[in-house]
Design a protein around this motif. Structure first.
Motif, PDB file in Angstrom:
ATOM      1  N   PRO A  25      23.499  23.182  42.857  1.00  0.00           N
ATOM      2  CA  PRO A  25      23.210  23.583  44.348  1.00  0.00           C
ATOM      3  C   PRO A  25      22.986  25.233  44.506  1.00  0.00           C
ATOM      4  N   LEU A  26      23.706  25.976  44.041  1.00  0.00           N
ATOM      5  CA  LEU A  26      23.377  27.514  44.197  1.00  0.00           C
ATOM      6  C   LEU A  26      22.290  27.831  43.650  1.00  0.00           C
ATOM      7  N   ALA A  27      21.803  27.244  42.642  1.00  0.00           N
ATOM      8  CA  ALA A  27      20.630  27.403  42.104  1.00  0.00           C
ATOM      9  C   ALA A  27      19.269  27.190  42.855  1.00  0.00           C
ATOM     10  N   VAL A  28      19.373  25.934  43.380  1.00  0.00           N
ATOM     11  CA  VAL A  28      18.511  25.421  44.388  1.00  0.00           C
ATOM     12  C   VAL A  28      18.472  26.346  45.583  1.00  0.00           C
ATOM     13  N   TYR A  29      19.653  26.723  45.998  1.00  0.00           N
ATOM     14  CA  TYR A  29      19.704  27.511  47.140  1.00  0.00           C
ATOM     15  C   TYR A  29      18.942  28.830  47.124  1.00  0.00           C
ATOM     16  N   LEU A  30      19.270  29.511  45.909  1.00  0.00           N
ATOM     17  CA  LEU A  30      18.507  30.804  45.609  1.00  0.00           C
ATOM     18  C   LEU A  30      17.102  30.534  45.233  1.00  0.00           C
ATOM     19  N   ARG A  31      16.525  29.443  44.707  1.00  0.00           N
ATOM     20  CA  ARG A  31      15.169  29.400  44.686  1.00  0.00           C
ATOM     21  C   ARG A  31      14.218  29.259  46.074  1.00  0.00           C
ATOM     22  N   ARG A  32      15.086  28.727  47.008  1.00  0.00           N
ATOM     23  CA  ARG A  32      14.614  28.393  48.217  1.00  0.00           C
ATOM     24  C   ARG A  32      14.231  29.857  48.907  1.00  0.00           C
ATOM     25  N   HIS A  33      15.262  30.852  48.331  1.00  0.00           N
ATOM     26  CA  HIS A  33      15.037  32.547  49.007  1.00  0.00           C
ATOM     27  C   HIS A  33      14.321  33.143  47.820  1.00  0.00           C
TER      28      HIS A  33
END
Length: 254
Positions: A25-33
């Motif tokens: 989930p952290l990777a997904v969140y960082l990609r969104r940013h």
């Protein structure tokens, strides 16, 4: 028409955490940013990815199944010069001070909000300057080291070609690692160098080196130096301390 400035590449972030429910989930969140994110579940996976490419920031969990995060952070700081943000469930001042002392750029305690980590990553990137790590790494790799020509113990060595010349006129080509190792020893004659010191001086970004690997390279180098492996005279083992090149070394004009 005015020339347009090409967009800067997204900062590369490596997330290393053995808990998939945190890592993914952290990777997904960082990609969104707008970060370019890779993930690893352990230290072995981290080193494998670092061999393949450079990263602008490593987000590193302190507790990994195959390595202590503090020690890994220290190695990253010494060999990769990559910014590290430590993730930990331990919130003691001693741990925070230890992490910062060994080279961590920041320290964040679990549980944390993903937006806080984004802010800390951006803060580290601002402090490190505008040049992405992958560009810096490429520049460091392409920068040519100064050529040195050494004479020692009836031998001579040209660092640029990795060629060892014996007194009988025969030439021996050394491997890249052997050349680095011999160059370091020739630069520190009659000085005891510990295994860790040799690792620090010979390692290159993305290439993890261990004590046993240094021992093997020393053995191979001895054979090429025609040094007696049972009772070496030139490349000596100093038990409990490391290795020493026992020779007078002259630096000649390259």
């Amino acid at each position: 028409m005015c020339a347009t400035t090409p967009p800067r590449p997204a900062p590369r972030v490596l997330v290393v955490d053995d808990h998939r429910k945190i890592r993914d989930p952290l990777a997904v969140y960082l990609r969104r940013h707008l970060f370019d994110v890779r993930t690893a579940e352990d230290a072995a996976g981290m080193w494998q990815l670092l061999r393949q490419q450079a990263f602008d920031v490593v987000v590193l969990d302190v507790m990994l199944p195959d390595g202590d995060g503090f020690e890994l952070c220290s190695r990253l700081h010494r060999r990769e010069n990559t910014p590290v943000i430590l993730l930990t469930a331990r919130d003691t001042s001693a741990d925070r001070v230890r992490g910062l002392d060994i080279g961590a750029d920041d320290y964040i305690t679990k549980p944390f909000e993903s937006r806080e980590l984004v802010a800390r990553i951006n803060s580290v990137l601002r402090r490190r300057g505008p040049v992405p790590a992958q560009i810096e790494a490429k520049a460091a790799d392409t920068k040519s080291a100064p050529t040195q020509h050494y004479a020692f113990a009836d031998l001579s060595f040209m660092s640029s070609t990795g060629t060892l010349l014996r007194n009988d006129g025969s030439a021996v080509r050394l491997s890249t690692v052997e050349s680095r190792l011999l160059s370091v020893l020739l630069s520190h004659p009659n000085t005891v160098l510990s295994r860790q010191r040799l690792i620090d001086l010979t390692a290159r970004p993305g290439n993890e080196v261990y004590d046993r690997a240094i021992d093997r390279q020393i053995s191979r180098l001895r054979r090429k130096l025609c040094d007696n492996p049972v009772e070496p005279e030139l490349l000596r083992t100093i038990w409990g301390d490391g290795y020493m090149l026992a020779a007078t070394v002259n630096v000649l004009d390259a």
